[in-house]
Enzyme design. Structure first.
Site, mmCIF file in Angstrom:
data_model
loop_
_atom_site.group_PDB
_atom_site.id
_atom_site.type_symbol
_atom_site.label_atom_id
_atom_site.label_comp_id
_atom_site.label_asym_id
_atom_site.label_seq_id
_atom_site.Cartn_x
_atom_site.Cartn_y
_atom_site.Cartn_z
ATOM 1 N N ASP A 66 0.818 -1.205 0.000
ATOM 2 C CA ASP A 66 0.000 0.000 0.000
ATOM 3 C C ASP A 66 0.856 1.261 0.000
ATOM 4 O OD1 ASP A 66 0.908 -0.506 2.590
ATOM 5 O OD2 ASP A 66 -1.049 -1.052 3.347
ATOM 6 N N ASP A 135 -7.980 -2.386 14.109
ATOM 7 C CA ASP A 135 -9.366 -2.551 13.661
ATOM 8 C C ASP A 135 -9.524 -3.747 12.712
ATOM 9 O OD1 ASP A 135 -8.192 -1.642 11.342
ATOM 10 O OD2 ASP A 135 -9.438 0.154 11.142
ATOM 11 N N HIS A 137 -7.676 -4.381 9.980
ATOM 12 C CA HIS A 137 -7.323 -4.208 8.564
ATOM 13 C C HIS A 137 -6.062 -4.982 8.205
ATOM 14 C CE1 HIS A 137 -4.948 -0.394 9.819
ATOM 15 N NE2 HIS A 137 -4.041 -1.222 9.341
HETATM 16 C C1 F6R Z 1 1.322 -1.448 6.115
HETATM 17 C C2 F6R Z 1 0.042 -2.144 6.214
HETATM 18 C C3 F6R Z 1 -0.789 -2.123 7.438
HETATM 19 C C4 F6R Z 1 -0.002 -2.450 8.702
HETATM 20 C C5 F6R Z 1 -0.927 -2.353 9.903
HETATM 21 C C6 F6R Z 1 -0.187 -2.627 11.191
HETATM 22 O O1 F6R Z 1 1.912 -1.646 4.847
HETATM 23 O O2 F6R Z 1 -0.342 -2.718 5.247
HETATM 24 O O3 F6R Z 1 -1.821 -3.071 7.295
HETATM 25 O O4 F6R Z 1 0.533 -3.736 8.601
HETATM 26 O O5 F6R Z 1 -1.474 -1.073 9.952
HETATM 27 O O6 F6R Z 1 0.724 -1.608 11.411
HETATM 28 P P1 F6R Z 1 1.877 -1.769 12.495
HETATM 29 O O7 F6R Z 1 2.720 -2.887 12.040
HETATM 30 O O8 F6R Z 1 2.630 -0.466 12.441
HETATM 31 O O9 F6R Z 1 1.203 -2.029 13.783
#
Ligand code: F6R
Length: 259
Positions: A66, A135, A137
């Protein structure tokens, strides 16, 4: 889904790095890379193995999950910059082997469609690293994302912008929009490695792994994939109802099976 509960975040990083190393040593490979804090230990581990002399990425390509919309590629928090800083710039990927989305594209829909084509033209992702948002995602597929979605623009939830504020001066500086591979795109990768560490991810992991498949928890879509390894530390596993079962079966798995 295979749930692997490991004692510490360092064990999660080592186990993920082992799986990626095995894939890269098998031959030309396409890696799917996440950004954020979760994979940093894995990337550090892979850089260490590269520097120690054995592990080369010269025959690998990589696709980012992303990108923020509106941050130029040179912005320190663009995922383009972050991945170079944290991983790809410290190993030996060939020039142009690391692919990302252009969050500054004038036509974001065309950029998303071309990205899908580039992934397909590469032969598809062999192994995809994923983190999970509080959440639920994955990528930036926020709750209610279509389980069949493809790369497209999404609007971040307040929660995600708050969670990511630590990388910016304030939550208000976190872009509102992103381009992200869709859940359908992610599910086309051949092996998914979902990593999570820490208590803050425990609820999302429980919903993703033991809850129903539902757009409300986008990571639950991974239950539909034939080869998913969920690598979690004890804290991220703390809300799982069937921890003993996961630990017992993983402990008795034939070693030759790998992840
Ligand atoms: C980043 C991504 C997000 C992160 C998620 C967790 O490329 O795709 O889905 O993996 O927001 O973020 P962290 O690892 O910073 O807790």
């Amino acid at each position: 889904m295979e749930i692997v509960i490991l004692p510490t975040p360092a064990d999660v990083a080592r186990t993920a790095a082992d799986a990626i190393e095995q894939q890269v040593r098998r031959g030309p490979s396409v890696l799917g890379l996440a950004t954020g804090s979760t994979p940093l230990g894995t990337y550090a581990e892979l850089i260490g193995r590269h520097r120690a002399g054995g592990l080369s990425f010269a025959n690998a390509q990589a696709f980012l999950l992303d990108e923020y919309v509106g941050l130029p590629a040179g912005h320190p928090q663009s995922y383009h910059s972050v991945i170079r800083e944290e991983f790809t710039g410290s190993v030996d990927f060939a020039p142009d082997a690391v692919h990302g989305l252009n969050g500054m594209a004038e036509d974001l829909e065309a950029e998303a469609a071309q990205y899908e084509e580039r992934i397909s033209a590469s032969g598809g992702v062999d192994i995809q690293i994923l983190g999970i948002g509080t959440d639920g995602h994955v990528g930036f597929n926020e709750p209610m994302s279509s389980l069949a979605s493809r790369t497209r623009i999404k609007t971040l939830t307040r929660q995600t912008r708050q969670d990511n504020a630590r990388f910016f001066e304030s939550a208000a500086d976190v872009p509102e929009h992103v381009l992200t591979q869709g859940l359908g795109t992610i599910r086309r990768a051949r092996h998914l490695l979902l990593l999570a560490m820490g208590e803050a991810k425990a609820e999302a992991i429980a919903a993703a792994v033991e809850g129903p498949v539902a757009a409300l928890c986008p990571a639950s879509a991974l239950q539909l994939h034939p080869h998913v390894s969920v690598l979690v530390d004890e804290a991220a596993a703390s809300r799982l109802a069937h921890r003993d079962y996961y630990t017992d079966t993983f402990g008795r798995k034939p070693a030759w099976q790998g992840l």
